[in-house]
Design an enzyme around this catalytic site. Structure first.
Site, PDB file in Angstrom:
ATOM      1  N   ASP A 105       0.772  -1.135  -0.059  1.00 35.29           N
ATOM      2  CA  ASP A 105       0.074   0.039  -0.023  1.00 35.29           C
ATOM      3  C   ASP A 105       0.754   1.439  -0.087  1.00 35.29           C
ATOM      4  O   ASP A 105       2.019   1.194   0.405  1.00 35.29           O
ATOM      5  CB  ASP A 105      -1.083  -0.026   1.297  1.00 35.29           C
ATOM      6  N   LYS A 106       0.360   2.438  -0.296  1.00 33.36           N
ATOM      7  CA  LYS A 106       1.078   3.649  -0.142  1.00 33.36           C
ATOM      8  C   LYS A 106       0.172   4.388   0.641  1.00 33.36           C
ATOM      9  O   LYS A 106      -1.119   4.250   0.979  1.00 33.36           O
ATOM     10  CB  LYS A 106       1.243   4.410  -1.825  1.00 33.36           C
ATOM     11  N   HIS A 107       0.919   5.516   1.034  1.00 34.51           N
ATOM     12  CA  HIS A 107      -0.128   6.626   1.912  1.00 34.51           C
ATOM     13  C   HIS A 107       0.713   7.903   1.595  1.00 34.51           C
ATOM     14  O   HIS A 107       1.770   8.030   1.315  1.00 34.51           O
ATOM     15  CB  HIS A 107       0.269   6.476   3.515  1.00 34.51           C
ATOM     16  N   SER A 108      -0.295   8.919   1.709  1.00 32.96           N
ATOM     17  CA  SER A 108       0.206  10.222   0.980  1.00 32.96           C
ATOM     18  C   SER A 108       0.022  11.275   2.113  1.00 32.96           C
ATOM     19  O   SER A 108      -1.195  11.072   2.917  1.00 32.96           O
ATOM     20  CB  SER A 108      -0.554  10.601  -0.203  1.00 32.96           C
ATOM     21  N   THR A 166      -9.566  10.367  -0.090  1.00 32.61           N
ATOM     22  CA  THR A 166     -10.063   9.171  -0.956  1.00 32.61           C
ATOM     23  C   THR A 166     -11.370   8.816  -0.709  1.00 32.61           C
ATOM     24  O   THR A 166     -12.161   8.405  -1.770  1.00 32.61           O
ATOM     25  CB  THR A 166      -8.899   8.050  -0.871  1.00 32.61           C
ATOM     26  N   ARG A 218      -3.980  16.182  20.231  1.00 36.06           N
ATOM     27  CA  ARG A 218      -3.117  17.161  19.550  1.00 36.06           C
ATOM     28  C   ARG A 218      -3.367  18.111  18.815  1.00 36.06           C
ATOM     29  O   ARG A 218      -2.758  19.352  18.808  1.00 36.06           O
ATOM     30  CB  ARG A 218      -2.053  16.049  18.658  1.00 36.06           C
ATOM     31  N   SER A 221       1.405   8.185  14.333  1.00 34.47           N
ATOM     32  CA  SER A 221      -0.300   8.469  14.093  1.00 34.47           C
ATOM     33  C   SER A 221      -0.353   7.742  12.615  1.00 34.47           C
ATOM     34  O   SER A 221      -1.185   6.725  12.647  1.00 34.47           O
ATOM     35  CB  SER A 221      -0.542   9.927  14.024  1.00 34.47           C
ATOM     36  N   LYS A 226      -1.892   3.419  11.984  1.00 34.10           N
ATOM     37  CA  LYS A 226      -3.221   3.040  11.058  1.00 34.10           C
ATOM     38  C   LYS A 226      -2.924   2.183   9.931  1.00 34.10           C
ATOM     39  O   LYS A 226      -3.533   1.086   9.697  1.00 34.10           O
ATOM     40  CB  LYS A 226      -3.799   4.377  10.771  1.00 34.10           C
ATOM     41  N   LYS A 227      -1.789   2.563   9.398  1.00 33.83           N
ATOM     42  CA  LYS A 227      -1.270   1.653   7.935  1.00 33.83           C
ATOM     43  C   LYS A 227      -0.982   0.309   8.558  1.00 33.83           C
ATOM     44  O   LYS A 227      -1.321  -0.624   7.745  1.00 33.83           O
ATOM     45  CB  LYS A 227      -0.191   2.524   7.422  1.00 33.83           C
TER      46      LYS A 227
HETATM   47  N1  URA Z   1      -1.841  12.686   9.473  1.00 37.05           N
HETATM   48  C1  URA Z   1      -2.292  11.579  10.221  1.00 37.05           C
HETATM   49  O1  URA Z   1      -2.794  10.952  10.241  1.00 37.05           O
HETATM   50  N2  URA Z   1      -1.559  11.956  11.557  1.00 37.05           N
HETATM   51  C2  URA Z   1      -0.978  13.002  11.950  1.00 37.05           C
HETATM   52  O2  URA Z   1      -0.523  13.184  12.869  1.00 37.05           O
HETATM   53  C3  URA Z   1      -0.770  13.619  10.828  1.00 37.05           C
HETATM   54  C4  URA Z   1      -1.283  13.698   9.420  1.00 37.05           C
END
Ligand code: URA
Length: 437
Positions: free
Chosen positions: A82-85, A122, A170, A185, A189-190
């Site tokens: 997977d990718k994340h942006s 997305t 935060r 963070s 999740k990823k």
């Molecule tokens: N995106 C996230 O999911 N977490 C952060 O802390 C900043 C951007």
């Protein structure tokens, strides 16, 4: 263990153990750590930072506060990738990359988010497809990944729940901008999606979450270091967000662009470059190929043959969307009331674009949200973006609005976001840097 002792240790610059970080993360998730304690912990980390081992332990501890998907029993013949942006404007990469990687033999369980502020999400784009179920149950999610090679869905309540509460605190206590906290963070999740490999797309420039190049590199390096330390093959690209990436911004409008891209009708060259670069990284991280030339050849074949488009269509159909979406997008995707191009009076060349302002113009049109609970209008947005270096002979964009007054407001905002000069400026590369382990 006491939360206040953990906060005190961090405040005084000491390292925290994996056990302490697990205790604190579990406390965030189950509510036994108070909001004040979360805020103090965030501020202590903001000032004292974290070592690699600590930030890795925090990432894993936050991941483990909820479900962690395990794909081993599926015996897939390819890697889980997977990718994340970090998010941008006109960044429809996920809708194209997921099906393209699936066509190449990867398995992509992509858990994506909603848009907030100037960046699109997305999940909102997919929700513009009538019937598409972006929150399927676990069985349907697994089945879609198994049968289609890709499923793009939203975060369920029990994926890294500590992050949800930690991020909300935060956000209101000025500690979002901490590299170890951002890394934990994003990666918690990823990694809950059970990935073998991840490529991170860290944007830099006027529309980026990390606006300076230096900060983007620090975040990318942190993600690569912690990802690999956590046992996930991770690399990162620093990509340009000094102008929108694709030709469009707005939910249904970006789905249309992704369909046109996958069906080879129109491929914005900058978007193509980012999609291919991220896919190449992932095909190599996942050992589907071992060199960039083979990866590029494979991507070209899967795109040109229509197999990537088929994977997209199959995923949409599996998740409840229309079976003929890619054949007849306009039958299903909503269309705005007023669609007209915007011209600049000034002649010359586009020298810079305030990309964030373009993203905010989409929000003002109703296509994005400033608060998590805001509703959005899927039809509105911008298309046919002009790019840096082009002459102002052509319109700077087409505005899709729900009425004339919204159109006028957006037209004025996007005109203000564009700077024109007498000569064509030097063009920046789309891919600034690759950061590997
Ligand atoms: N995106 C996230 O999911 N977490 C952060 O802390 C900043 C951007």
């Amino acid at each position: 263990m006491l939360p206040q002792e953990i906060i005190r240790k961090k405040r005084d610059g000491e390292s925290l153990s994996a056990k302490e970080l697990q205790f604190f993360s579990n406390g965030i998730a189950d509510g036994s750590v108070s909001e004040g304690q979360i805020a103090a912990f965030g501020m202590a980390v903001y000032f004292q930072g974290m070592e690699l081992g600590e930030a890795t332990a925090l990432t894993l501890a936050m991941r483990d506060t909820g479900d962690v998907l395990d794909w081993k029993q599926e015996n897939f013949p390819g890697p889980i990738i997977d990718k994340h942006s970090t998010g941008g404007v006109g960044d429809g990469v996920s809708l194209i990359l997921g099906p393209l990687l699936a066509a190449c033999g990867g398995y992509v369980p992509m858990i994506s988010g909603r848009g907030l502020g100037h960046t699109g999400g997305t999940l909102d784009k997919l929700d513009s497809i009538p019937g598409y179920n972006s929150t399927p149950d676990n069985d349907l999610f697994r089945k879609t990944v198994r049968e289609c090679g890709v499923a793009i869905i939203g975060q369920t309540g029990n994926l890294a729940p500590a992050d949800k509460r930690f991020y909300a605190t935060r956000d209101i206590t000025a500690t979002v901008e901490s590299i170890p906290l951002i890394t934990a963070s994003i990666l918690s999740k990823k990694f809950a999606a059970g990935l073998d490999c991840l490529c991170m797309d860290v944007k830099t420039g006027s529309g980026a979450f990390m606006p300076t190049h230096q900060d983007s590199v620090l975040l990318a390096q942190s993600i690569v270091d912690i990802g690999n330390a956590a046992g996930v093959n991770t690399s990162a690209l620093i990509t340009d967000m000094n102008q929108p990436l694709g030709s469009t911004a707005g939910n249904a409008i970006e789905v249309r662009e992704a369909i046109h891209f996958l069906t080879n009708e129109h491929q914005n060259p900058r978007l193509l470059q980012v999609v291919f670069s991220l896919c190449t990284e992932l095909l190599m991280l996942g050992e589907i190929t071992d060199n960039p030339a083979d990866a590029a050849a494979m991507l070209e074949v899967e795109l040109a043959s229509g197999r990537a488009a088929e994977c997209f269509a199959k995923m949409v159909n599996f998740l409840g969307g229309p079976h003929d979406l890619i054949e007849q997008p306009d039958k299903h995707l909503s269309i705005a009331e007023v669609i007209k191009p915007v011209h600049l009076e000034q002649s010359g060349f586009i020298s810079s674009i305030d990309t964030r302002a373009l993203g905010m113009a989409v929000v003002e049109l109703g296509g994005g949200r400033m608060r998590a609970e805001d509703n959005i209008n899927f039809a509105v947005g911008l298309s046919d973006f002009i790019t840096i270096g082009e002459s102002t002979d052509r319109p700077i964009a087409t505005v899709h609005a729900q009425n004339e007054s919204a159109w006028n407001q957006a037209a004025a905002s996007i005109k203000k976001a564009i700077t024109v000069s007498d000569s064509a400026p030097e063009l920046l590369p789309v891919i600034h840097q690759t950061i590997s382990n």
